[in-house]
Design an enzyme around this catalytic site. Structure first.
Site, PDB file in Angstrom:
ATOM      1  N   SER A 177       9.589  -6.081   0.766  1.00 50.46           N
ATOM      2  CA  SER A 177       9.606  -5.703  -0.444  1.00 50.46           C
ATOM      3  C   SER A 177      11.182  -5.067  -0.478  1.00 50.46           C
ATOM      4  CB  SER A 177       8.658  -4.411  -0.690  1.00 50.46           C
ATOM      5  OG  SER A 177       8.683  -4.016  -1.846  1.00 50.46           O
ATOM      6  N   ASP A 203       1.786 -12.353  -6.456  1.00 50.95           N
ATOM      7  CA  ASP A 203       2.270 -10.938  -6.164  1.00 50.95           C
ATOM      8  C   ASP A 203       2.846 -10.420  -7.430  1.00 50.95           C
ATOM      9  OD1 ASP A 203       4.467  -9.072  -5.650  1.00 50.95           O
ATOM     10  OD2 ASP A 203       5.031  -9.815  -3.769  1.00 50.95           O
ATOM     11  N   HIS A 242       1.386  -8.635  -2.894  1.00 51.44           N
ATOM     12  CA  HIS A 242       2.396  -8.054  -2.307  1.00 51.44           C
ATOM     13  C   HIS A 242       2.131  -7.460  -0.831  1.00 51.44           C
ATOM     14  CE1 HIS A 242       6.462  -6.650  -2.970  1.00 51.44           C
ATOM     15  NE2 HIS A 242       6.137  -5.455  -2.832  1.00 51.44           N
TER      16      HIS A 242
END
Length: 294
Positions: free
Chosen positions: A98, A227, A256
């Site tokens: 991320s 995601d 994610h």
């Protein structure tokens, strides 16, 4: 506990260092709101297999000190590079998830390759999500500001409401246990409001498209088809096009949180990527793994 001081402002930063000191080096940068604990399904098996796994708690996260300032990408990248210097790490594979992908990329473009041999970008928000000169089709900044207001009003409810989307938990095989979800939200809530809003600001300001063509090491990009935090077309696919020496691996049904839902596959892909790089560099690899197949 192992700590070092930020080279920027002396903030006391915590890290873990697992596995043999002479193993291939993997350095982990975590997602927003959490520390090194998020990587347990990668760090433990890799360290047991002979890799040296180092993971940082960024400022304000985990067991690191939580200053008011320093929540900008350059400072976070300098903090990370300070850890490489502190441990005198060489030929490291930097692995980010991320916003951690932004930190490892900026660490490389800002400090060079003297200590870094390759990057792995997992479910990254790079090169950016919010509308900017480098991402003209990004999310409307007004939508981000509205979401920030919801987050500030009740962070706990915000985390709970996002669980299904984060893990793509509505898809077969992606169902984290309720106990794990409570644990992860607890880690997120342990990051105080200043650090939490500060890292959200870093995500909102991320605009790295212009510097990606200069990345001059091999890059593995891992991203999920589902995601919703960082849509594949806007992030992983775009990074893979912009970085000269990149390989994109797409995980079907991956959200994610694929570091949990696709943990074994991710660990195997990271291990093979590190081993292939070590073989090219003439360095010893970890225990025998399947050959790397881009």
């Amino acid at each position: 506990m192992p700590y070092y001081d930020s080279p920027v402002d002396g903030t006391r930063l915590h890290y873990v260092d697992h596995g043999p000191a002479d193993g291939p080096v993997a350095v982990f940068a975590a997602s927003a709101y959490v520390g090194h604990e998020m990587w347990e399904y990668q760090i433990l098996p890799l360290a047991e297999a002979g890799y040296r796994c180092v993971a940082l708690d960024r400022r304000g996260h985990g067991r690191s000190e939580s200053p008011w300032s320093g929540f900008d990408l350059d400072t976070l990248a300098d903090d990370l590079h300070g850890l490489l210097d502190h441990l005198d790490l060489r030929e490291a594979t930097l692995i980010g998830h991320s916003i951690g992908t932004g930190e490892v990329l900026r660490c490389l473009t800002r400090h060079g390759t003297a200590r870094v041999a390759r990057l792995a970008l997992v479910a990254g928000v790079s090169p950016g999500l919010v509308r900017s000169p480098g991402t003209p089709d990004g999310v409307d900044p007004e939508a981000v500001r509205a979401d920030d207001e919801v987050f500030r009003r009740d962070r706990a409810a915000w985390f709970v409401s996002g669980v299904d989307a984060f893990f793509a938990a509505h898809l077969p095989g992606n169902e984290p246990s309720p106990e794990y979800v409570r644990y992860l939200i607890g880690l997120c809530m342990a990051t105080g409001p200043r650090a939490a809003t500060g890292i959200r600001g870093v995500v909102a300001a991320l605009d790295m498209a212009a510097e990606l063509p200069a990345v001059n090491v091999p890059v593995l990009v891992v991203h999920g088809t589902d995601d919703t935090s960082a849509p594949l077309a806007r992030t992983g696919e775009r990074v893979a096009r912009l970085v000269p020496d990149s390989t994109l691996k797409v995980y079907e049904r991956g959200g994610h949180g694929l570091f949990v839902t696709h943990a074994e596959r991710l660990t195997a892909d990271l291990r093979a990527f590190i081993d292939a790089g070590a073989a090219r560099d003439g360095a010893p690899a970890g225990a025998k793994a399947d050959a790397w197949t881009p």
